[in-house]
Design a protein around this motif. Sequence first.
Motif, mmCIF file in Angstrom:
data_model
loop_
_atom_site.group_PDB
_atom_site.id
_atom_site.type_symbol
_atom_site.label_atom_id
_atom_site.label_comp_id
_atom_site.label_asym_id
_atom_site.label_seq_id
_atom_site.Cartn_x
_atom_site.Cartn_y
_atom_site.Cartn_z
ATOM 1 N N VAL A 35 0.048 34.814 -27.505
ATOM 2 C CA VAL A 35 -0.507 34.063 -28.627
ATOM 3 C C VAL A 35 -1.664 33.224 -28.097
ATOM 4 C CG1 VAL A 35 -0.046 32.394 -30.468
ATOM 5 C CG2 VAL A 35 1.772 33.963 -29.728
ATOM 6 N N ASP A 36 -2.850 33.485 -28.606
ATOM 7 C CA ASP A 36 -4.048 32.772 -28.159
ATOM 8 C C ASP A 36 -4.203 32.816 -26.636
ATOM 9 O OD1 ASP A 36 -4.749 32.061 -30.784
ATOM 10 O OD2 ASP A 36 -3.498 30.261 -30.711
ATOM 11 N N GLY A 37 -3.875 33.971 -26.045
ATOM 12 C CA GLY A 37 -4.052 34.146 -24.617
ATOM 13 C C GLY A 37 -2.949 33.568 -23.755
ATOM 14 N N VAL A 38 -1.866 33.082 -24.366
ATOM 15 C CA VAL A 38 -0.744 32.506 -23.623
ATOM 16 C C VAL A 38 0.481 33.389 -23.832
ATOM 17 C CG1 VAL A 38 0.768 30.496 -23.397
ATOM 18 C CG2 VAL A 38 -1.660 30.171 -23.920
ATOM 19 N N VAL A 39 1.142 33.764 -22.742
ATOM 20 C CA VAL A 39 2.363 34.557 -22.839
ATOM 21 C C VAL A 39 3.513 33.617 -23.199
ATOM 22 C CG1 VAL A 39 3.986 36.055 -21.621
ATOM 23 C CG2 VAL A 39 1.529 36.254 -21.171
ATOM 24 N N ILE A 40 4.198 33.950 -24.306
ATOM 25 C CA ILE A 40 5.286 33.110 -24.802
ATOM 26 C C ILE A 40 6.556 33.947 -24.866
ATOM 27 C CG2 ILE A 40 6.128 31.776 -26.771
ATOM 28 C CD1 ILE A 40 3.183 31.126 -27.374
ATOM 29 N N VAL A 41 7.616 33.410 -24.283
ATOM 30 C CA VAL A 41 8.915 34.077 -24.284
ATOM 31 C C VAL A 41 9.843 33.269 -25.183
ATOM 32 C CG1 VAL A 41 10.824 34.911 -22.871
ATOM 33 C CG2 VAL A 41 8.509 34.854 -21.928
ATOM 34 N N SER A 42 10.368 33.923 -26.221
ATOM 35 C CA SER A 42 11.265 33.269 -27.178
ATOM 36 C C SER A 42 12.634 33.924 -27.112
ATOM 37 C CB SER A 42 10.730 33.414 -28.610
ATOM 38 O OG SER A 42 9.434 32.893 -28.726
#
Length: 194
Positions: A35-42
């Motif tokens: 998201v917007d160049g950031v890797v997010i782990v949910s």
Amino acid sequence: MTVVVVSEDPDRIWEDLIQFREAMEWPEGSKVEVVDGVVIVSPGAGLRHNLIAEGVQRRLYSVIPEDWGIFQMLSVAVPPRLGMFIPDLVVASMGECASSGTYIAAPRAKLVAEVTSRFTAERDRGSKAAAYAAAGIPLYLLVDRWAPGGPTVTLYGEPKDDVYRVLSAVKFGDTVHLPKPFDVVIDTSEFPVD
């Protein structure tokens, strides 16, 4: 251990992000997005979340053409926004999905649906909505269980640049009509409330 070096060259950033996302070993059951160049782990979605997605999916299956599919856990790429999203539901042509690799290009989606969680609500309302609109996805259904005024369902359409027009916004308990090519009514009174 996998090491991925992200380039400072703007033309390589997208490829580096996707390589990093695909090369790492993430916790089982987690949702890994960019998201917007950031890797997010949910964390994985809970039962109520899945019941809502399943209810929407069931209604959509009654109206889509045979050569379309409704996919869960299908990655949708929006490279100009440095986004690789995993919507709760993606409606797309099965033929176009079959010819893709590990994700589809966002413009191939006919509709995406997100069911918010406490972890994703802000991104689902903001960054993802803007990216889906910028990619030209015709319809975005946001089932916002954590909306400030209480649970709501918002149908977005007519994307222009990175903005959607609100086609319908209802509280849980009301119905929302998805226009053609779906032309279906979804009864939100069936959605579980936390």
